[in-house]
Design an enzyme around this catalytic site. Structure first.
Site, short mmCIF file in Angstrom:
data_model
loop_
_atom_site.label_atom_id
_atom_site.label_comp_id
_atom_site.label_asym_id
_atom_site.label_seq_id
_atom_site.Cartn_x
_atom_site.Cartn_y
_atom_site.Cartn_z
N ALA A 9 24.55 -0.74 -12.11
CA ALA A 9 24.02 -1.77 -13.00
C ALA A 9 22.49 -1.71 -12.95
CB ALA A 9 24.51 -3.15 -12.58
N GLY A 25 28.14 -0.16 -10.26
CA GLY A 25 28.85 -0.41 -11.51
C GLY A 25 29.46 0.83 -12.11
N GLU A 84 32.68 1.34 -10.30
CA GLU A 84 33.58 0.29 -10.77
C GLU A 84 34.08 0.58 -12.18
OE1 GLU A 84 31.97 -3.73 -8.64
OE2 GLU A 84 30.47 -2.53 -9.70
N GLU A 108 26.07 -1.74 -3.00
CA GLU A 108 25.53 -3.07 -3.25
C GLU A 108 25.08 -3.82 -1.99
OE1 GLU A 108 28.29 -2.24 -6.79
OE2 GLU A 108 28.29 -1.85 -4.63
#
Length: 258
Positions: free
Chosen positions: A66, A111, A114, A134
């Site tokens: 992200a 992300g 994911e 993260e």
């Protein structure tokens, strides 16, 4: 919607290719990318001409994560909202009625990992890198990583990846079951298209019912899951594909699914 951050190509053989196209940012996911992905998968879900979807990234990255520059100044309520946007978008990928193949061509971090987990099948370049970094940024995975990773590679390995913020290569990803196959970089898309073509030749309704049964059944107890499968199995017998598939088998010819 005119896409700026993604490319959407629909091929004549029922295969669609979605390419995240922020190459200079290593395809990092900001709000605009997430919005475009949501629109694209809504469109693909409704398009009966599409039988299978390939999701990949431009350049040397699948998705590097992200967008940190967007997340850094967020307060708690804003972080919750951004996480929800990512989760909602990835749920559209997971629940898309068409099978989705992730062609992971490079970095799949945070992300990006994911996003690949929301796909049905993951193919990796030999240069691909996976991770959930993260905790090294002071946050948890926020787009489904704590839930989908554990369902894919098991509790112990998922916890190790998340707690350590470590990054693994394609071979380790294959060993733990995070990816299905590894290919050389110049072969990855050809192999993804080959797999998508094989899927697209089968009954679209049967594939879609199978995906629904798998995704819904895995969330429940075994008895409920069996009822989900029985329902999907029964519904197949109301389709023209079932009639054609079994007729073709008995007539010793290839089926012509519509």
């Amino acid at each position: 919607m005119d896409f700026v951050n993604i490319l959407l190509e629909k091929k004549d053989d029922g295969i669609a290719i979605v390419t995240i196209n922020r190459e200079k940012a290593l395809n990092a996911l900001n709000s605009d990318v997430l919005d475009e992905l949501a629109v694209a998968f809504d469109e693909l879900d409704k398009d009966d001409s599409v039988k299978c979807v390939i999701l990949t990234g431009a350049g040397r990255s699948f998705v590097a994560g992200a967008d940190i520059s967007e997340m850094a100044p967020l307060e708690a309520a804003q972080g919750y909202k951004f996480g929800k946007k990512g989760m909602d978008t990835f749920m559209k990928v997971e629940k898309c009625s068409k099978p989705v193949i992730a062609a992971v061509n490079g970095f799949a971090l945070g992300g990006g990992c994911e996003l690949s987990l929301s796909c049905d099948i993951r193919l990796a370049s030999s240069k691909a890198k996976f991770g959930q970094p993260e905790t090294g940024l002071g946050i948890t995975p926020g787009f489904g990583g704590t839930q989908r990773l554990i369902r894919t590679v098991g509790s112990g390995m998922a916890k190790e990846m998340i707690y350590t913020a470590g990054i693994i290569g394609a071979e380790e990803a294959l060993r733990i079951g995070l990816v299905n196959h590894i290919y050389e970089p110049d072969q990855l898309m050809d192999e993804a298209i080959k797999l998508a073509t094989t899927i697209a030749k089968n009954s679209a309704s049967a594939v879609q019912y199978s995906k629904s049964a798998i995704n819904n059944g895995v969330q429940t107890d075994i008895e409920t899951a069996m009822e989900i499968e029985r329902s999907a199995f029964g519904l197949c017998f109301a389709t023209e594909d079932q009639k054609e598939g079994m007729k073709a088998f008995l007539e010793k010819r290839s089926p012509e699914f519509k």
